[in-house]
Design an enzyme around this catalytic site. Structure first.
Site, PDB file in Angstrom:
ATOM      1  N   CYS A 152      11.321  15.360  10.203  1.00  0.00           N
ATOM      2  CA  CYS A 152      12.569  15.478   9.582  1.00  0.00           C
ATOM      3  C   CYS A 152      12.725  14.527   8.412  1.00  0.00           C
ATOM      4  O   CYS A 152      13.217  14.779   7.187  1.00  0.00           O
ATOM      5  CB  CYS A 152      13.904  14.979  10.405  1.00  0.00           C
ATOM      6  SG  CYS A 152      14.092  16.086  11.912  1.00  0.00           S
ATOM      7  N   GLU A 206       3.025  40.222   6.319  1.00  0.00           N
ATOM      8  CA  GLU A 206       4.161  40.195   6.953  1.00  0.00           C
ATOM      9  C   GLU A 206       3.997  40.630   8.286  1.00  0.00           C
ATOM     10  O   GLU A 206       4.355  39.971   9.298  1.00  0.00           O
ATOM     11  CB  GLU A 206       5.601  40.728   6.516  1.00  0.00           C
ATOM     12  CG  GLU A 206       6.189  40.196   5.125  1.00  0.00           C
ATOM     13  CD  GLU A 206       6.777  38.643   5.424  1.00  0.00           C
ATOM     14  OE1 GLU A 206       7.525  38.593   6.745  1.00  0.00           O
ATOM     15  OE2 GLU A 206       6.332  37.787   4.940  1.00  0.00           O
ATOM     16  N   CYS A 235      11.969  16.681   5.367  1.00  0.00           N
ATOM     17  CA  CYS A 235      12.888  17.621   5.140  1.00  0.00           C
ATOM     18  C   CYS A 235      13.710  17.645   3.998  1.00  0.00           C
ATOM     19  O   CYS A 235      14.467  16.621   3.851  1.00  0.00           O
ATOM     20  CB  CYS A 235      13.452  18.141   6.319  1.00  0.00           C
ATOM     21  SG  CYS A 235      14.598  19.541   6.043  1.00  0.00           S
ATOM     22  N   CYS A 269       9.935  21.802   9.686  1.00  0.00           N
ATOM     23  CA  CYS A 269      10.705  22.238  10.727  1.00  0.00           C
ATOM     24  C   CYS A 269      10.223  22.886  11.743  1.00  0.00           C
ATOM     25  O   CYS A 269      10.548  24.031  12.360  1.00  0.00           O
ATOM     26  CB  CYS A 269      12.075  22.808  10.401  1.00  0.00           C
ATOM     27  SG  CYS A 269      13.417  22.940  11.241  1.00  0.00           S
ATOM     28  N   CYS A 327      21.863  18.346   7.905  1.00  0.00           N
ATOM     29  CA  CYS A 327      21.226  19.244   9.195  1.00  0.00           C
ATOM     30  C   CYS A 327      22.000  18.635  10.301  1.00  0.00           C
ATOM     31  O   CYS A 327      21.896  17.306  10.931  1.00  0.00           O
ATOM     32  CB  CYS A 327      19.759  18.909   9.439  1.00  0.00           C
ATOM     33  SG  CYS A 327      18.960  19.771  10.733  1.00  0.00           S
TER      34      CYS A 327
END
Length: 348
Positions: free
Chosen positions: A198, A36, A201, A191, A207
């Site tokens: 899209c 991370e 997605c 995204c 959305c």
């Protein structure tokens, strides 16, 4: 699972998600934490090799805590934003001193450690322990901003507060680790910032950005300002054994605490500084280059002083050292300096 958002996302993840990342096998708290922090400001494709090298040398939190700073910075060299590496090192030492050598499993205790914010802490708890905590990194911000049609800079407090509420609401109670990876993956692979896919997605049907043709406007961008340009002359003092003189940078400013090349503001100052460190005969001007930081551009002019002879006193100065090419590998050097020295060794 009543959360439609999470259900669709997990169904997509089961088919398209990334399940072969090195920090997922095993998905332990130390490895999740390290990944991370490395992934802040850096893409997965770049991080993988650095992660594997880092855990190969320091496989556990206790190993990281026991390592000296030069070792940690050398393993980090090339990732940039070296403050992240110092925070990792200090946090590991605090975990040994205060948490029996483990990352704590409480959100507040994690956030109290250097370099760990709410999103990183949530990622550790969700991915390593399956606990229900939301995350809000850059990829997740982009997904939620577009899905909910939220305008404004996601870095602003009011906008970020809205996004945290959505992140909390969408995080499911089951399969939290997979969900956390899924929403990051969606932002990283579908995204994306420019030309989002899209059509691929799983959230496209609801959305707002897609419905209102706002994908190019969302998320909002903060006002850009022209970054200044600075200039420096780097001295490459090399002795008859092909060792290079390095200087440890001070605690303030960029590359703080790293070993680098002595610097001057202009060629005349470079000559004067070189004469303080060594007896020199001539200098060769090498091709200049530019390194871009987040807040300014640095134009670098390297000067090579070959076959220099060290002046007395350098051996007594802990901030100066002559280093062979092999020794450079064990030190934390700024990436452009390491690249410059490798090029000089190859061509001169």
């Amino acid at each position: 699972m009543s959360n439609t958002f999470a259900r669709r996302l997990l169904r997509w993840f089961d088919q398209h998600g990334r399940t072969d990342l090195p920090w997922q096998h095993p998905r332990e708290a130390y490895r999740v934490w390290l990944s991370e922090v490395m992934l802040q400001q850096t893409q997965v494709a770049t991080v993988v090799a650095y992660f594997e090298r880092f855990v190969g040398a320091l496989p556990t939190l206790r190993d990281l805590a026991a390592a000296d700073e030069d070792t940690v910075l050398a393993l980090w060299s090339g990732l940039g934003y070296y403050r992240r590496a110092r925070f990792l090192h200090r946090a590991a030492q605090l975990c040994v001193a205060q948490h029996e050598g483990e990352l704590p499993r409480e959100l507040a205790a994690l956030i109290a450690l250097p370099g760990i914010g709410r999103s990183t802490a949530g990622a550790i708890l969700a991915q390593a322990h399956g606990l229900r905590f939301p995350i809000l990194d850059g990829n997740v911000k982009r997904v939620l901003t577009r899905y909910h049609g939220i305008h404004g800079d996601p870095g602003q407090a009011a906008v970020e507060k809205q996004l945290w509420l959505h992140a909390e609401a969408h995080t499911p109670s089951a399969r939290v680790a997979d969900y956390t990876q899924a929403i990051m993956d969606l932002g990283a692979t579908v995204c994306v910032r420019s030309s989002p896919r899209c059509e691929a997605c799983p959230l496209a049907a609801d959305c707002v950005a897609r419905r209102d043709d706002l994908t190019a406007q969302l998320p909002g961008r903060k006002a850009t300002k022209k970054i200044p340009t600075r200039a420096t002359v780097m001295l490459v003092l090399r002795d008859s054994h092909r060792r290079v003189l390095l200087e440890r940078r001070g605690p303030q400013g960029v590359w703080s605490g790293l070993w680098s090349l002595p610097e001057a503001t202009d060629p005349d100052g470079a000559w004067r500084l070189a004469q303080q460190h060594a007896r020199i005969d001539d200098a060769q001007t090498l091709p200049p280059f530019t390194h871009v930081f987040s807040h300014y551009r640095l134009n670098i002019e390297p000067l090579l002083f070959d076959r220099a002879t060290a002046q007395h006193g350098i051996a007594d100065n802990p901030q100066l050292r002559w280093c062979s090419a092999d020794e450079l590998n064990a030190l934390g050097l700024p990436a452009p300096v390491r690249t410059l020295l490798l090029q000089i060794n190859d061509t001169h």
